[in-house]
Design an enzyme around this catalytic site. Structure first.
Site, PDB file in Angstrom:
ATOM      1  N   GLU B  47     -16.892 -54.827 -15.967  1.00  0.00           N
ATOM      2  CA  GLU B  47     -16.024 -53.888 -16.723  1.00  0.00           C
ATOM      3  C   GLU B  47     -16.238 -52.493 -15.687  1.00  0.00           C
ATOM      4  O   GLU B  47     -17.151 -52.028 -15.169  1.00  0.00           O
ATOM      5  CB  GLU B  47     -16.869 -53.260 -17.872  1.00  0.00           C
ATOM      6  CG  GLU B  47     -17.144 -53.997 -19.264  1.00  0.00           C
ATOM      7  CD  GLU B  47     -17.900 -53.125 -20.044  1.00  0.00           C
ATOM      8  OE1 GLU B  47     -17.647 -51.993 -20.407  1.00  0.00           O
ATOM      9  OE2 GLU B  47     -19.087 -53.757 -20.411  1.00  0.00           O
ATOM     10  N   ASP B  58     -21.067 -43.054 -25.221  1.00  0.00           N
ATOM     11  CA  ASP B  58     -22.105 -43.465 -24.141  1.00  0.00           C
ATOM     12  C   ASP B  58     -23.462 -42.376 -24.118  1.00  0.00           C
ATOM     13  O   ASP B  58     -23.180 -41.434 -24.415  1.00  0.00           O
ATOM     14  CB  ASP B  58     -21.416 -43.238 -22.761  1.00  0.00           C
ATOM     15  CG  ASP B  58     -20.489 -44.513 -22.490  1.00  0.00           C
ATOM     16  OD1 ASP B  58     -21.020 -45.528 -22.269  1.00  0.00           O
ATOM     17  OD2 ASP B  58     -19.316 -44.261 -22.236  1.00  0.00           O
TER      18      ASP B  58
END
Ligand SMILES: Cc1ncc(COP(=O)(O)O)c(C=O)c1O
Lengths: 408, 254
Positions: B47, B58
């Site tokens: 990714e 995140d």
């Protein structure tokens, strides 16, 4: 789940999968409460018992005389417990938290008013409470940090990003994705994923309902214009909702900072600097660059320097129902000074934006007109910023003395 | 395209390894070196995160990588150039990971067309549920790209199936509540969740959030098809530099 929470293409619910179930629960609980007349009665009761509602609509006789134009009224949201309209939203969400059986609340705060309101609600209802606040805002709104902590809340400084309101919102979401089973996120303005814009506006609509009734009682007719400052948009939507179907011009006032041409402001709807984007879970106008990265914003008022704006206001901007203007930091300080000297009112720096714009326009209105300014909050929290703006010598001496006392 | 690659690989290996990096962190030259090292050490797919100023899903490690990359001047165009170079140079599938505003501002049609032109296989967009994804899904399909959807431990069974109906390539299962980069306990508790995920889709399953060492991956063998390492390699680069990444990947003995 269907696509919901859209206002002419703005809004929506851009959620990480982990939160989808939590939002479904919230949406259901809110929808039930909203259609239950007893819930609104319970809410009104608690707001009158705990927070002085209905707040007065004060006739500003001296300002009216000074401008020689319209009759100026001020809706006194500063007289809420904790000193701002934020209490309206917070107590409403608190009742929903009880219905959901959760035991902890979290919130972001910029000016600290929403944080203090959340901390009082948590104390009253017996919830644990964590407040996220950008480091920059903690420094400029220190009195509110003190009160939140005294009220038993944990205040967590946010050191990431621009260290202001939007960054505090991100951190609150990061907490929520972990603790949603026990925790409700009390978002402080009419932004974020559905149902927050609708829910926050619903609770704040109490301002407009009261104001409309009050002006009709006092004057027997409607105002020509209603002014409110716009951070995320909750106090503005609160008062505007009372007049949406009336022939009343609604004016939202954004933070002009150092001027719209300076690049140092937070005017998403009044300037040409913002564009449509998707962040913090919803679609609206954001101050962002061509890549979609959020830009730094600026305002003397910590509650107005947000990068996005309510999707409901974005709609009302596009369809022309609300006019958006901006007031610069300097105009705001001058307006604040005038409100204090002429009326003995102490508006928060945020609210003073609405005063500043009303003062700019008052000379052009006729004596037969009426205007209402929404004083969303009181200025006590801004004592350090205002003292600096006025370069107040005796305050400075006092602070120096205090510092010496602590150093000794 | 992606799914058939994965199925083929899965005939050779019991579990595949996907890693994650933030483009432009610590800088673009090092990003390239890290990718090269990872591919040489045997990573099966990767990714590439295009940094965003508001990465809400995140945790601190990836958040800071996003911020530092942007502070150093990373632009979307530069990330696309880098992705193109990477896809040309290495023979594994690369996916984009980013938040929806990056695609939206670039133009979803233009962005997906570009992905297809430069040889990117698919995308993970954590703040885009299918309900909001009409334009994206159409454009991904048109360009033969795999939209990767996410299963979470809070997702009801019915919704797992609903999500899977939009997914392609594989499904990304997040191991627990919370953000990236925090610890996950790889214990029996995960088994029933993974069994539920398996029941909901025929697509290969990836598991991420908190995977950081060989024993985590051993635990996952036979339960999922792909183990995802995200924050851990960034943490390694932060603490010990780019040089240690190769040995770390090899230590996982996939
Ligand atoms: C007194 C006051 N007015 C206005 C605002 C701006 O928020 P909103 O636009 O949601 O009313 C704030 C936010 O902190 C505030 O404290």
């Amino acid at each position: 789940m269907i696509k919901r929470g859209y206002y002419d293409g703005f809004g929506g619910a851009f959620l990480p999968e982990i939160l989808v179930a939590t939002f479904n629960e919230l949406d259901n609980v809110f929808a039930q409460a909203k259609k239950d007349p007893a819930f609104w009665e319970e809410y009104k009761e608690i707001m009158s018992d705990y927070s002085c509602r209905p707040t007065p609509l004060t006739f500003a006789e001296n300002l009216t005389r000074h401008f020689g134009g319209p009759r100026i009224y001020v809706k006194r949201e500063d007289l809420n417990h904790t000193g701002a309209h934020k209490a309206n939203n917070v107590m409403g969400q608190g009742l929903l938290v009880k219905r959901m059986g959760k035991t902890r609340v979290i919130a972001e705060t910029g000016a600290g008013q929403h944080g203090v309101a959340t901390a009082t609600m948590a104390a009253k209802f017996g919830f644990k409470c964590t407040i996220y606040m950008g480091e920059v805002d903690m420094l400029r709104q220190r009195p509110n940090v003190f009160w939140m902590e005294r009220l038993g809340a944990e205040v967590i400084p946010v050191l990431d990003g621009t260290k202001i309101l939007k960054d505090a919102i991100n951190e609150a979401f990061r907490d929520w994705v972990k603790n949603m089973d026990t925790t409700h996120y009390v978002l402080g303005t009419a932004c974020g994923p559905h149902p927050f814009p609708e829910m926050v506006s619903f609770f704040q609509s109490i301002i407009g309902k009261e104001a409309r009734k009050q002006i009709l009682e006092k004057e027997g007719r409607l105002p020509a214009r209603v002014y409110a400052c716009v951070g995320g948009g909750s106090n503005a939507l609160g008062i505007f909702q009372g007049f949406l179907d009336d022939p009343v011009e609604l004016v939202g006032v954004e933070a002009g900072g150092l001027g719209l041409n300076s690049g140092r402001h937070a005017s998403r709807l009044a300037s040409k600097d913002a564009s449509i984007g998707i962040a913090q879970g919803y679609k609206t106008y954001f101050l962002q660059n061509n890549d979609g990265q959020m830009r730094e914003t600026h305002s003397v008022a910590a509650g107005l320097d947000y990068v996005g704006v309510s999707p409901i206001l974005a709609k009302l901007k596009e369809n022309g129902r609300v006019r958006f203007e901006s007031a610069t930091d300097k105009e705001v300080i001058d307006a604040l000074s005038m409100a204090m000297k002429k009326e003995g009112l102490i508006p928060a720096l945020e609210s003073a934006h609405a005063f500043a714009q009303a003062f700019k326009e008052a000379p052009q209105l006729s004596k037969k007109d009426i205007i209402i300014i929404n004083q969303s909050g009181r200025g006590d929290k801004d004592i350090f910023t205002i003292a600096d703006a006025f370069n107040d010598p005796s305050w400075r001496e006092f602070i120096k003395g205090k510092a010496e006392e602590y150093n000794a | 395209m992606l799914e058939s690659y994965l199925l083929k690989k899965l005939q050779e290996k019991k579990i595949l390894l996907m890693t994650h990096i933030v483009l432009g962190y610590p800088n673009f030259e090092d990003s390239f070196r890290i990718i090269e090292t990872m591919v040489n050490a045997g990573v099966d797919l990767m990714e590439l995160q295009i940094p965003f100023s508001e990465p809400v899903a995140d945790g601190p490690v990836i958040l800071h990588a996003n911020q530092k990359s942007l502070a150093a001047g990373a632009r979307v165009e530069r990330c696309l150039d880098m992705a193109e170079k990477v896809a040309e140079s290495f023979d594994i599938p690369f996916l984009f990971m980013s938040y929806y505003n990056i695609l939206f501002k670039y133009g979803v049609d233009k962005f997906t067309k570009k992905m297809s032109d430069i040889g990117i296989y698919g995308a993970i967009v954590p703040d885009l549920p299918p309900e909001e994804g009409d334009a994206y899904l159409k454009a991904m399909t048109k360009n033969n790209l795999a939209p990767i959807f996410i299963f979470s431990p809070t997702t009801p069974d019915e919704r797992l199936k609903y999500l899977a109906s939009f997914g392609d390539g594989f499904i990304y299962c997040v191991a627990r509540k919370g953000v990236t980069g925090k610890n996950t306990s790889f214990s029996k508790d995960l088994n029933s969740y993974l069994a539920k995920c398996r029941k909901a889709t025929k697509l290969p399953l990836a598991l991420g959030f908190g995977v950081k060492e060989k024993k985590d991956i051993d635990f996952l063998k036979g339960k999922v098809d792909i183990a995802v390492i995200g924050s851990e390699t960034i943490r390694l680069v932060d603490n010990q530099g780019v040089g240690v990444v190769g040995d770390f990947i090899k230590s996982l003995k996939i």
